[in-house]
Design a protein around this motif. Structure first.
Motif, PDB file in Angstrom:
ATOM      1  N   UNK A  32       2.875  12.289  17.185  1.00  7.21           N
ATOM      2  CA  UNK A  32       1.986  11.708  16.179  1.00  7.21           C
ATOM      3  C   UNK A  32       2.695  10.596  15.420  1.00  7.21           C
ATOM      4  N   UNK A  33       2.008   9.457  15.271  1.00  3.14           N
ATOM      5  CA  UNK A  33       2.581   8.322  14.553  1.00  3.14           C
ATOM      6  C   UNK A  33       2.049   8.357  13.125  1.00  3.14           C
ATOM      7  N   UNK A  34       2.940   8.476  12.150  1.00  2.00           N
ATOM      8  CA  UNK A  34       2.527   8.526  10.744  1.00  2.00           C
ATOM      9  C   UNK A  34       3.057   7.314   9.998  1.00  2.00           C
ATOM     10  N   UNK A  35       2.163   6.507   9.420  1.00  2.82           N
ATOM     11  CA  UNK A  35       2.621   5.379   8.615  1.00  2.82           C
ATOM     12  C   UNK A  35       3.107   5.854   7.240  1.00  2.82           C
ATOM     13  N   UNK A  36       4.236   5.311   6.803  1.00  2.00           N
ATOM     14  CA  UNK A  36       4.801   5.671   5.507  1.00  2.00           C
ATOM     15  C   UNK A  36       5.087   4.383   4.737  1.00  2.00           C
ATOM     16  N   UNK A  37       4.621   4.306   3.504  1.00  2.00           N
ATOM     17  CA  UNK A  37       4.833   3.113   2.688  1.00  2.00           C
ATOM     18  C   UNK A  37       6.210   3.137   2.048  1.00  2.00           C
ATOM     19  N   UNK A  38       6.915   2.016   2.116  1.00  2.00           N
ATOM     20  CA  UNK A  38       8.125   1.824   1.310  1.00  2.00           C
ATOM     21  C   UNK A  38       7.711   1.122   0.035  1.00  2.00           C
ATOM     22  N   UNK A  39       8.007   1.721  -1.087  1.00  2.00           N
ATOM     23  CA  UNK A  39       7.580   1.167  -2.367  1.00  2.00           C
ATOM     24  C   UNK A  39       8.786   0.715  -3.175  1.00  2.00           C
ATOM     25  N   UNK A  40       8.561  -0.247  -4.066  1.00  2.00           N
ATOM     26  CA  UNK A  40       9.588  -0.571  -5.038  1.00  2.00           C
ATOM     27  C   UNK A  40       9.725   0.668  -5.908  1.00  2.00           C
ATOM     28  N   UNK A  41      10.954   1.231  -6.019  1.00  2.00           N
ATOM     29  CA  UNK A  41      11.108   2.510  -6.722  1.00  2.00           C
ATOM     30  C   UNK A  41      10.486   2.466  -8.115  1.00  2.00           C
ATOM     31  N   UNK A  42       9.741   3.526  -8.433  1.00  2.00           N
ATOM     32  CA  UNK A  42       9.069   3.571  -9.722  1.00  2.00           C
ATOM     33  C   UNK A  42       9.156   5.009 -10.241  1.00  2.00           C
ATOM     34  N   UNK A  43       9.398   5.141 -11.541  1.00  2.00           N
ATOM     35  CA  UNK A  43       9.558   6.462 -12.133  1.00  2.00           C
ATOM     36  C   UNK A  43       8.204   7.022 -12.538  1.00  2.00           C
ATOM     37  N   UNK A  44       7.780   8.123 -11.917  1.00  2.00           N
ATOM     38  CA  UNK A  44       6.497   8.761 -12.259  1.00  2.00           C
ATOM     39  C   UNK A  44       6.691  10.253 -12.470  1.00  2.00           C
ATOM     40  N   UNK A  45       6.102  10.787 -13.500  1.00  2.00           N
ATOM     41  CA  UNK A  45       6.067  12.238 -13.744  1.00  2.00           C
ATOM     42  C   UNK A  45       7.366  12.949 -13.392  1.00  2.00           C
ATOM     43  N   UNK A  46       8.486  12.441 -13.885  1.00  2.00           N
ATOM     44  CA  UNK A  46       9.729  13.193 -13.739  1.00  2.00           C
ATOM     45  C   UNK A  46      10.614  12.855 -12.563  1.00  2.00           C
ATOM     46  N   UNK A  47      10.189  11.956 -11.684  1.00  2.00           N
ATOM     47  CA  UNK A  47      11.114  11.564 -10.612  1.00  2.00           C
ATOM     48  C   UNK A  47      10.779  10.165 -10.107  1.00  2.00           C
ATOM     49  N   UNK A  48      11.685   9.624  -9.329  1.00  2.00           N
ATOM     50  CA  UNK A  48      11.510   8.270  -8.817  1.00  2.00           C
ATOM     51  C   UNK A  48      10.847   8.306  -7.441  1.00  2.00           C
ATOM     52  N   UNK A  49       9.779   7.561  -7.315  1.00  2.00           N
ATOM     53  CA  UNK A  49       9.057   7.522  -6.037  1.00  2.00           C
ATOM     54  C   UNK A  49       9.366   6.212  -5.324  1.00  2.00           C
ATOM     55  N   UNK A  50       9.778   6.305  -4.061  1.00  2.00           N
ATOM     56  CA  UNK A  50      10.048   5.089  -3.308  1.00  2.00           C
ATOM     57  C   UNK A  50       9.328   5.087  -1.961  1.00  2.00           C
ATOM     58  N   UNK A  51       8.820   6.247  -1.560  1.00  2.00           N
ATOM     59  CA  UNK A  51       8.086   6.333  -0.300  1.00  2.00           C
ATOM     60  C   UNK A  51       6.825   7.145  -0.497  1.00  2.00           C
ATOM     61  N   UNK A  52       5.880   6.939   0.382  1.00  2.00           N
ATOM     62  CA  UNK A  52       4.596   7.619   0.236  1.00  2.00           C
ATOM     63  C   UNK A  52       3.881   7.610   1.580  1.00  2.00           C
ATOM     64  N   UNK A  53       3.419   8.773   1.992  1.00  2.00           N
ATOM     65  CA  UNK A  53       2.740   8.820   3.297  1.00  2.00           C
ATOM     66  C   UNK A  53       1.380   8.130   3.213  1.00  2.00           C
ATOM     67  N   UNK A  54       1.026   7.447   4.289  1.00  2.00           N
ATOM     68  CA  UNK A  54      -0.296   6.817   4.382  1.00  2.00           C
ATOM     69  C   UNK A  54      -1.177   7.552   5.390  1.00  2.00           C
TER      70      UNK A  54
END
Length: 364
Positions: A32-54
């Motif tokens: 299975x091919x899963x696209x994952x977004x690379x994000x400019x790191x951003x601090x949300x709700x207690x931790x830093x988010x830099x990736x996110x599944x699409x």
DNA sequence: CCTCAGATTACGCAGGTTAA
DNA sequence: TTAACCTGCGTAATCTGAGG
């Protein structure tokens, strides 16, 4: 009946804006091919988010993502990052829309997407990414539990040519491993012990480790205890497979074609020769919990969750993976999350702690 | 046809172990 | 001491199979 969002958004989630830097494509064990977004790191709700599944191609289309877009990100349930929408007014006019990978990002193999499936699969059964993921799955905790042989070591071993297939895990040269960078005599010794230890795993774990499509840990246990050993499974026909509770058409066909594939037959024979366990040994000691379902949440004072789960099975109970009206007992420890609140809302679940649970089984 | 649960894939953090 | 890695804890979204 309460709407779905009432559970998902118990607290109004914090929304932050950040930039979409890139989209990468991951290849799973099944191809299975899963696209994952690379994000400019951003601090949300207690931790830093830099990736996110699409998730899949449709999700990219739904969001209408362009490279460099400013996107709104939340953490669903305070944990999992999610892109909720694009801030289109901040979009550069010449920005490029994201188009789904045309080929497998690892092996360049053709992708296949079924008529009514949103998921694309790499069709190359020799795809190195799929092989690596299969090896990782085989060694993982809920499968053969080969401690120390995780993602990065497997990847190094593949690159060095030490491992090409599952069988190779059992023929490693520990002396040369001890000389590798950042490894040593102690690491090699630990690894050897972990590989040997895996040979004692019960048949259900071995069956799960094989990575048959639609056969997760629970289905593997169902099949292992129903058939008792690999030979019964290897010779089972579709009708017999379908007669097993919880096994339907699709799973029966998946298991049947796995068991009748020549390469898989060779793998099974090799592993049998190596000494893996292909006979199911019931470890049930009582029926104290029979026909009752359990789920653990939070951190328990003295037992690990795996230990509790093993105890439930030993006493004839069943572990389920989510809170529903079919759940009889929720065993709660520290830092319990949404499972506890969901169980309280349902009202039909018995909420107990570790001591209560021990009390339920101690006379057996 | 509908509901539920399982399978799969994903992310973050704390903490432990080991080699260098 | 530090870097790298793994373990073990938590979780969600999505799809799809099973079965009433």
């Amino acid at each position: 009946k309460s709407p779905k969002w009432a559970i998902a958004y118990k607290f109004k989630p914090e929304v932050k804006e950040t930039k979409l830097l890139d989209v990468q494509y991951q290849v799973g064990r099944t191809g299975a091919i899963t696209p994952v977004a690379s994000l400019e790191p951003v601090y949300i709700s207690g931790s830093t988010v830099s990736r996110c599944t699409l998730h899949n191609e449709e999700e990219i289309k739904r969001l209408d993502l362009h490279l460099g877009d400013t996107v709104k990100v939340i953490k669903s349930g305070e944990i999992i990052p999610k892109i909720i929408e694009v801030v289109t007014k901040l979009r550069q006019p010449d920005s490029i829309p994201i188009s789904f990978a045309p080929f497998c990002p690892v092996c360049n193999g053709e992708l296949y997407r079924g008529e009514d499936s949103p998921i694309s699969y790499c069709t190359n059964t020799n795809c190195p990414a799929q092989i690596q993921r299969q090896l990782e799955h085989f060694c993982s905790r809920d499968a053969m539990d080969i401690n120390g042989l995780g993602e990065s070591l497997i990847s190094r071993f593949i690159e060095l040519g030490l491992i090409k297939c599952i069988q190779d895990i059992f023929a490693l040269d520990y002396q040369s491993i001890a000389e590798l960078d950042r490894l040593g005599a102690k690491s090699a010794q630990n690894l050897k012990a972990a590989v040997e230890e895996s040979k004692t795993k019960n048949f259900d774990k071995v069956l799960f480790a094989l990575g048959i499509r639609y056969v997760g840990d629970k289905t593997a246990r169902t099949l292992a205890s129903f058939f008792g050993n690999i030979d019964a499974l290897l010779t089972a026909d579709i009708e017999t497979l379908k007669s097993v509770p919880d096994i339907g058409d699709i799973v029966a066909n998946s298991v049947f074609s796995y068991m009748n594939n020549d390469n898989n037959k060779i793998l099974i024979e090799d592993l049998r020769r190596i000494g893996l366990n292909f006979t199911f040994t019931s470890d049930q000691v009582s029926n104290a919990l029979s026909s009752r379902t359990f789920l653990v949440t939070g951190t328990l004072p003295s037992l690990g969750r795996k230990e509790i789960e093993a105890l439930v099975l030993k006493h004839g109970g069943k572990i389920v993976s989510s809170v529903s009206k079919n759940l009889d007992y929720l065993i709660v420890g520290d830092n319990a999350g949404s499972k506890l609140s969901k169980a309280q809302k349902l009202g039909s679940v018995n909420i107990i702690n570790e001591a209560d649970f021990i009390g339920m089984i101690e006379d057996n």
